[in-house]
Motif scaffolding. Structure first.
Motif, PDB file in Angstrom:
ATOM      1  N   VAL A   6      -1.505   0.869   4.561  1.00 15.22           N
ATOM      2  CA  VAL A   6      -1.085  -0.179   3.633  1.00 15.22           C
ATOM      3  C   VAL A   6      -0.647   0.471   2.326  1.00 15.22           C
ATOM      4  CG1 VAL A   6      -2.670  -1.930   4.564  1.00 15.22           C
ATOM      5  CG2 VAL A   6      -3.397  -0.517   2.642  1.00 15.22           C
ATOM      6  N   THR A   7       0.104  -0.284   1.527  1.00 15.22           N
ATOM      7  CA  THR A   7       0.385   0.151   0.164  1.00 15.22           C
ATOM      8  C   THR A   7      -0.450  -0.718  -0.766  1.00 15.22           C
ATOM      9  OG1 THR A   7       2.290  -1.336   0.010  1.00 15.22           O
ATOM     10  CG2 THR A   7       2.724   0.942   0.691  1.00 15.22           C
ATOM     11  N   HIS A   8      -0.934  -0.100  -1.843  1.00 15.84           N
ATOM     12  CA  HIS A   8      -1.770  -0.818  -2.812  1.00 15.84           C
ATOM     13  C   HIS A   8      -1.781  -0.018  -4.107  1.00 15.84           C
ATOM     14  CE1 HIS A   8      -4.891  -3.515  -4.198  1.00 15.84           C
ATOM     15  NE2 HIS A   8      -5.643  -2.474  -4.523  1.00 15.84           N
ATOM     16  N   ASP A   9      -1.527  -0.707  -5.207  1.00 14.51           N
ATOM     17  CA  ASP A   9      -1.513  -0.063  -6.530  1.00 14.51           C
ATOM     18  C   ASP A   9      -0.595   1.153  -6.574  1.00 14.51           C
ATOM     19  OD1 ASP A   9      -3.166  -1.961  -7.662  1.00 14.51           O
ATOM     20  OD2 ASP A   9      -4.985  -0.761  -7.450  1.00 14.51           O
ATOM     21  N   GLY A  10       0.580   1.044  -5.944  1.00 16.78           N
ATOM     22  CA  GLY A  10       1.578   2.109  -5.992  1.00 16.78           C
ATOM     23  C   GLY A  10       1.290   3.302  -5.109  1.00 16.78           C
ATOM     24  N   LYS A  11       0.287   3.193  -4.229  1.00 14.36           N
ATOM     25  CA  LYS A  11      -0.072   4.303  -3.338  1.00 14.36           C
ATOM     26  C   LYS A  11      -0.090   3.813  -1.902  1.00 14.36           C
ATOM     27  CE  LYS A  11      -2.964   6.484  -6.815  1.00 14.36           C
ATOM     28  NZ  LYS A  11      -4.327   6.826  -7.190  1.00 14.36           N
ATOM     29  N   THR A  12       0.002   4.756  -0.974  1.00 15.20           N
ATOM     30  CA  THR A  12      -0.151   4.441   0.444  1.00 15.20           C
ATOM     31  C   THR A  12      -1.543   4.901   0.861  1.00 15.20           C
ATOM     32  OG1 THR A  12       2.203   4.689   0.851  1.00 15.20           O
ATOM     33  CG2 THR A  12       0.762   4.850   2.762  1.00 15.20           C
ATOM     34  N   TRP A  13      -2.215   4.049   1.632  1.00 11.27           N
ATOM     35  CA  TRP A  13      -3.586   4.308   2.069  1.00 11.27           C
ATOM     36  C   TRP A  13      -3.669   4.168   3.579  1.00 11.27           C
ATOM     37  CZ3 TRP A  13      -7.074   5.465  -1.809  1.00 11.27           C
ATOM     38  CH2 TRP A  13      -6.680   5.159  -3.109  1.00 11.27           C
TER      39      TRP A  13
END
Length: 143
Positions: free
Chosen positions: A70-77
């Motif tokens: 997923v993407t979240h807060d400008g990052k990919t996790w």
């Protein structure tokens, strides 16, 4: 156990109990094998795709499977655990970085998101390498 001393009824009882236990174990194994497939299928049916923005799960039914990105807060996790209901960066997720990049350290909350021996992270402006396996310590605090 000496089966030769048992009556036919006792043998039938043991046979029946063993069959029930074997069926129970097989069902558990099948459920564990199918669970990620069902989770992924459910998310896809909801219109979600691997790598899209994070949507908070409302329960176990729409939680993220192991390996889902997923993407979240400008990052990919990437999810480190099955049935992940945590917010990326809190627990159960690891930041995905470009080749040669170093992810930011996130405090592990347990064995499911502890750092492996040799994991490299950035923390407080420095780059750190884990010198132990299953590392939950903040870089610079231990060892």
């Amino acid at each position: 156990m000496d089966y030769t001393t048992l009556t036919d009824a006792e043998l039938q009882e043991i046979f029946h109990a063993a069959n029930e236990e074997t069926s129970r174990r097989n069902l558990i194994t099948a459920a564990l094998t199918r669970e990620p497939i069902l989770q992924t299928g459910y998310l896809v049916a909801l219109g979600r795709a691997d790598g899209e923005p994070y949507v908070p799960p409302t329960g176990a039914h729409d939680a993220y499977p192991l390996g889902w990105k997923v993407t979240h807060d400008g990052k990919t996790w990437v999810s480190l655990t099955a049935a992940n209901v945590w917010v990326p960066g809190v627990s159960g997720w690891r930041e995905v970085v470009e080749e040669g990049g170093v992810p930011m350290w996130v405090q592990p909350t347990g064995a499911h998101d502890a750092y492996a021996l040799g994991s490299v992270v950035t923390h407080n402006g420095s780059t750190w390498t884990s010198t132990v396996n299953a590392n939950t310590w903040e870089p610079g605090v231990y060892g």
